[in-house]
Design a protein around this motif. Structure first.
Motif, PDB file in Angstrom:
ATOM      1  N   LEU A   4       0.842  -1.181   0.000  1.00  0.00           N
ATOM      2  CA  LEU A   4       0.000   0.000   0.000  1.00  0.00           C
ATOM      3  C   LEU A   4       0.885   1.242   0.000  1.00  0.00           C
ATOM      4  N   VAL A   5       1.874   1.263   0.875  1.00  0.00           N
ATOM      5  CA  VAL A   5       2.689   2.467   1.049  1.00  0.00           C
ATOM      6  C   VAL A   5       3.727   2.652  -0.052  1.00  0.00           C
ATOM      7  N   GLY A   8       2.259   4.151  -3.227  1.00  0.00           N
ATOM      8  CA  GLY A   8       1.775   5.486  -2.857  1.00  0.00           C
ATOM      9  C   GLY A   8       2.912   6.488  -2.769  1.00  0.00           C
ATOM     10  N   ALA A 126      -3.886  -3.239  -2.965  1.00  0.00           N
ATOM     11  CA  ALA A 126      -3.103  -2.289  -2.171  1.00  0.00           C
ATOM     12  C   ALA A 126      -2.288  -1.372  -3.071  1.00  0.00           C
ATOM     13  N   ASN A 127      -1.753  -1.927  -4.170  1.00  0.00           N
ATOM     14  CA  ASN A 127      -1.001  -1.097  -5.119  1.00  0.00           C
ATOM     15  C   ASN A 127      -1.869   0.023  -5.694  1.00  0.00           C
ATOM     16  N   GLY A 130      -2.880   2.708  -2.417  1.00  0.00           N
ATOM     17  CA  GLY A 130      -1.819   3.574  -1.899  1.00  0.00           C
ATOM     18  C   GLY A 130      -1.682   4.894  -2.636  1.00  0.00           C
ATOM     19  N   SER A 133      -4.882   7.015  -2.160  1.00  0.00           N
ATOM     20  CA  SER A 133      -5.000   7.616  -0.830  1.00  0.00           C
ATOM     21  C   SER A 133      -4.030   8.782  -0.660  1.00  0.00           C
ATOM     22  N   PHE A 151       2.077   6.673   6.246  1.00  0.00           N
ATOM     23  CA  PHE A 151       2.820   5.565   5.648  1.00  0.00           C
ATOM     24  C   PHE A 151       3.905   5.070   6.601  1.00  0.00           C
TER      25      PHE A 151
END
Length: 177
Positions: A4-5, A8, A126-127, A130, A133, A151
């Motif tokens: 996720l992070v 992002g 998640a990709n 991130g 968001s 993050f």
């Protein structure tokens, strides 16, 4: 959480550094240094994973990645941004091989296809979440401070979860009498 992070952060690096007053060319150079340093991290942490417990190595790596987000918030010049890119590239580049190693160690090489089949859709989701968001947080707050701090916190939480994730034990089947 790592998937996720990471995207992002990656998608928003050039805008972040140009918002900090760096030229677009410098921002792209920082991104290139970050990406190139990832190869060093993959090799370095691969060696560490052979010598130390994979759970410990991945936990430490996540802690170092979380620290990288905090360091990112304090960057004020191209020089510190390049130094950050080397650091973040090394510790970020370690994640991909380390999570492959921990899957193999925890579930066995014969189960990698099944595990990846379960993890891959979550990872792809998640990709996507991130970067979205991060963009929404920027639109709401007008800067990247909150999202990059978030993050860092999420990566710190990931380090705790990795540390707590012991290898599964096989259920013992009852023996025939």
């Amino acid at each position: 959480l790592a998937f996720l992070v990471g995207p992002g952060e990656a998608l928003h690096m050039v805008p972040y550094f140009t918002d900090k007053g760096l030229s677009p060319a410098t921002a792209v150079t920082i991104l290139a240094v970050w990406a190139a340093s990832g190869a060093v991290g993959a090799i370095l942490f691969g060696f560490l994973a052979e010598r130390f417990n994979i759970r410990l190595v991945l936990t430490v790596d996540f802690l170092l990645v979380a620290l990288g987000f905090l360091l990112l918030l304090g960057i004020q010049s191209a020089t510190t941004a390049i130094l950050w890119a080397v650091y973040k590239g090394v510790v970020g580049g370690a994640m991909l091989p380390l999570y492959q190693i921990i899957f193999a160690d925890y579930y066995g090489r014969r189960s990698l296809g099944s595990i990846r089949g379960i993890v891959w859709p979550v990872q792809m989701g998640a990709n996507a979440v991130g970067p979205l968001s991060a963009a929404m947080a920027y639109d709401i707050t007008g800067n990247y401070f909150f999202i990059f701090l978030s993050f860092a916190i999420l990566t710190f939480v990931a380090s705790i979860l990795v540390w707590l994730a012991h290898p599964p034990t096989r259920l013992l089947m009852p023996q025939p009498r």
